[in-house]
Design a protein around this motif. Structure first.
Motif, mmCIF file in Angstrom:
data_model
loop_
_atom_site.group_PDB
_atom_site.id
_atom_site.type_symbol
_atom_site.label_atom_id
_atom_site.label_comp_id
_atom_site.label_asym_id
_atom_site.label_seq_id
_atom_site.Cartn_x
_atom_site.Cartn_y
_atom_site.Cartn_z
ATOM 1 N N ARG A 443 -33.948 -27.665 -54.833
ATOM 2 C CA ARG A 443 -34.874 -28.796 -54.755
ATOM 3 C C ARG A 443 -35.473 -29.052 -56.136
ATOM 4 O O ARG A 443 -35.703 -28.122 -56.897
ATOM 5 N N ASN A 444 -35.710 -30.319 -56.429
ATOM 6 C CA ASN A 444 -36.396 -30.704 -57.669
ATOM 7 C C ASN A 444 -35.722 -30.115 -58.918
ATOM 8 O O ASN A 444 -36.400 -29.614 -59.818
ATOM 9 N N ARG A 456 -27.111 -36.252 -54.881
ATOM 10 C CA ARG A 456 -28.490 -36.210 -54.374
ATOM 11 C C ARG A 456 -28.530 -36.086 -52.851
ATOM 12 O O ARG A 456 -29.439 -35.476 -52.297
ATOM 13 N N ASP A 457 -27.545 -36.681 -52.182
ATOM 14 C CA ASP A 457 -27.456 -36.546 -50.722
ATOM 15 C C ASP A 457 -26.225 -35.705 -50.398
ATOM 16 O O ASP A 457 -25.093 -36.209 -50.394
ATOM 17 N N ARG A 465 -27.065 -29.239 -46.151
ATOM 18 C CA ARG A 465 -28.321 -29.586 -46.795
ATOM 19 C C ARG A 465 -29.416 -28.713 -46.184
ATOM 20 O O ARG A 465 -30.042 -29.082 -45.187
ATOM 21 N N ASN A 467 -32.419 -28.042 -47.041
ATOM 22 C CA ASN A 467 -33.718 -28.698 -46.988
ATOM 23 C C ASN A 467 -33.534 -30.194 -47.184
ATOM 24 O O ASN A 467 -32.558 -30.636 -47.779
ATOM 25 N N SER A 469 -34.815 -32.120 -49.174
ATOM 26 C CA SER A 469 -34.766 -32.539 -50.588
ATOM 27 C C SER A 469 -33.721 -31.769 -51.395
ATOM 28 O O SER A 469 -33.703 -31.841 -52.623
ATOM 29 N N SER A 470 -32.834 -31.040 -50.722
ATOM 30 C CA SER A 470 -31.792 -30.280 -51.436
ATOM 31 C C SER A 470 -30.793 -31.233 -52.090
ATOM 32 O O SER A 470 -30.415 -32.251 -51.504
ATOM 33 N N SER A 471 -30.352 -30.873 -53.302
ATOM 34 C CA SER A 471 -29.297 -31.620 -53.978
ATOM 35 C C SER A 471 -28.382 -30.636 -54.703
ATOM 36 O O SER A 471 -28.724 -29.462 -54.882
#
Length: 518
Positions: A443-444, A456-457, A465, A467, A469-471
């Motif tokens: 994340r981030n 990003r997705d 995925r 989380n 916001s996982s990338s």
């Protein structure tokens, strides 16, 4: 060019003064000794000797014994046997010890000169011919790399680059090796752009583009199964295309290559993702959804490839229209390898036997951690050489030799390759971020965008995925990711090591070879 140094061992060396003077006038340097003991000592002390002339019948230790002891110390040193004895057994023994040539006494100067040219100049001529041929093709490869290739065309460029690597290995042309290395780097730069542009389409379309990891069995292996010939699939973890080419001559002693094909490893080019996809016949996101008990994300405890056999069974039941008898074997240590060697013929009764063999993966990791292996496999040429040496002396090759006595079909493949990394790139992430040097999931994440393919997705790439916001980011070319903490230490530690997980010709273009017993 430096003078060629000849060591000449003969107990009647004084009678050979005319021949020695002739050679010295031709620009050769000749060291003389009168017995085998002195010859051995000279070879041990003087590593600049280029060729040895060895009398077969000397007092003390014989020429043949001297030959075998020199070869034990320096197996690549060319040795010419000089003998009065034309007995067949003597020559067979000398030839069996890999002499470069032999001469019958009395030797005349022109015979000696011809032998030297054959031994010494042959290496130079091969090197010069290889360099000349590559220089002619360099421009053509350069233009193709920049001409908007499709996947099959990239495979062909990569094959040609590997072919030149192997030729230059043999010719020992370091200058050409450096130029080829630069050209391969350039190829990887363009290939990374190509993958970045097309990868999401490949994984989403599922039928457009190269065969990917999760399609390997369905499209390349299951169609080869038949009712009459047992099929063995040997998956050598981390086997690059160039490593396949160096073990091919060994396998070709007993097996005939019927088809040399390739597939494309999914991203990340890492065992957890690519090999699970191969055996499940699904992309990682579908594996996680369909078999949640069999999937572990990077940040979860436990082995990540513990259920490959079960996944293979499910894929067989889902895909094949008939019931087949199969076994799945994973070889991760010497004991299991010896067991395979002993029991390989028990599996001939199967329709399909899949063997996962982990040695090359262990070799690449051990090379990172062990100084002695860094020395032994210091560059690409040495890494290839070590791979062949391992294979020739492995229980696996012994098992395959037994298998060659039966009418079987052998398929050799891999899950992904590796690339030697040299260019560091800083990444910032939290404690949940994955530790792999060629891809990161977290994340981030903060990173240099020009160095990576960013997803990003994850679901767009059919990846889990953990989380919301996982990338994911994947390293291009020969880049490896480092955190700012202890940056210089880890830079020095990991630079010039073989890694996988990212985007490169070496990691993504994977061999799948169909062989039949000769």
């Amino acid at each position: 060019m430096d003078k060629i140094i000849i060591l000449w061992a003969d107990d009647e060396i004084d009678l050979l003064r005319p021949q020695i003077l002739f050679l010295e006038k031709k620009g050769y340097s000749v060291i003389t000794v009168t017995n085998g003991h002195d010859a051995l000592e000279e070879c041990q002390q003087n590593r600049d000797i280029d060729v040895v002339f060895l009398d077969e019948s000397m007092p003390g230790i014989t020429g043949l014994e001297t030959l075998s002891r020199i070869k034990a110390e320096n197996p690549l040193l060319p040795i010419v046997m000089i003998t009065k004895n034309e007995a067949e057994t003597v020559m067979e023994e000398a030839l069996g010890s890999q002499i470069a040539d032999y001469l019958i006494k009395p030797v005349n100067p022109n015979q000696i000169l011809l032998t030297l040219k054959k031994i010494i100049d042959n290496k130079r001529l091969v090197r010069e011919k290889t360099s000349s041929d590559y220089q002619q093709e360099f421009r053509q490869i350069f233009m193709e790399i920049n001409s908007g290739l499709n996947f099959e065309e990239w495979v062909e460029v990569y094959r040609r680059i590997v072919n030149w690597e192997l030729k230059i290995d043999q010719s020992n042309s370091s200058e050409m090796g450096d130029i080829l290395s630069m050209q391969k780097n350039q190829a990887n730069t363009e290939f990374s752009k190509y993958v970045t542009k097309n990868y999401l389409h490949w994984v989403q379309a599922d039928s457009d583009g190269p065969v990917l990891s999760h399609q390997l069995f369905r499209r390349k292996i299951f169609p080869l199964l038949n009712n009459t010939t047992p099929t063995f699939v040997l998956l050598l973890d981390n086997l690059r295309f160039d490593q396949w080419k160096v073990i091919e001559p060994v396998l070709s002693e007993l097996f005939r290559v019927e088809e040399e094909d390739t597939f494309c490893s999914i991203l990340p080019t890492a065992t957890q993702y690519s090999r699970n996809a191969i055996f499940a016949g699904m992309m990682p996101a579908e594996i996680e959804k369909t078999f949640p008990d069999w999937w572990r994300n990077d940040n979860e405890e436990g082995g990540k490839n513990l259920f490959e056999g079960e996944m293979l069974g499910e894929q067989i039941r889902r895909t094949m229209r008939k019931e087949i008898k199969y076994d799945y074997l994973k070889i991760t240590n010497v004991a299991a390898a010896r067991q395979l060697q002993d029991n390989i013929l028990n599996y001939v009764k199967n329709d399909l036997t899949v063997i996962v063999y982990n040695f090359i993966d262990m070799l690449s990791h051990a090379r990172t951690e062990m100084e002695v292996l860094k020395e032994l496999a210091g560059d690409e040429k040495a890494y290839r050489s070590l791979t062949r040496s391992w294979f020739e002396n492995s229980p696996l090759w012994s098992a395959l030799q037994k298998l060659a006595e039966k009418d079987v079909q052998l398929i050799v493949t891999t899950d992904h390759g590796t690339i030697r990394v040299n260019t560091p790139s800083k990444v910032v992430g939290d404690r949940e971020t994955t530790t792999n040097l060629r891809y990161k999931m977290g994340r981030n994440l903060q990173y240099d965008k020009k160095d990576v393919l960013e997803i990003r997705d994850p679901l767009q790439a059919r990846l889990p995925r953990p989380n919301v916001s996982s990338s994911y980011i994947f390293a291009k070319e020969d880049i490896f990711f480092l955190y700012p903490n202890n940056y210089n230490h880890y830079h020095n530690y990991y630079k010039n090591t073989f890694q996988h997980g990212g985007i490169s010709l070496e990691e993504m273009i994977c061999p799948i070879i169909k062989l039949k017993v000769k």
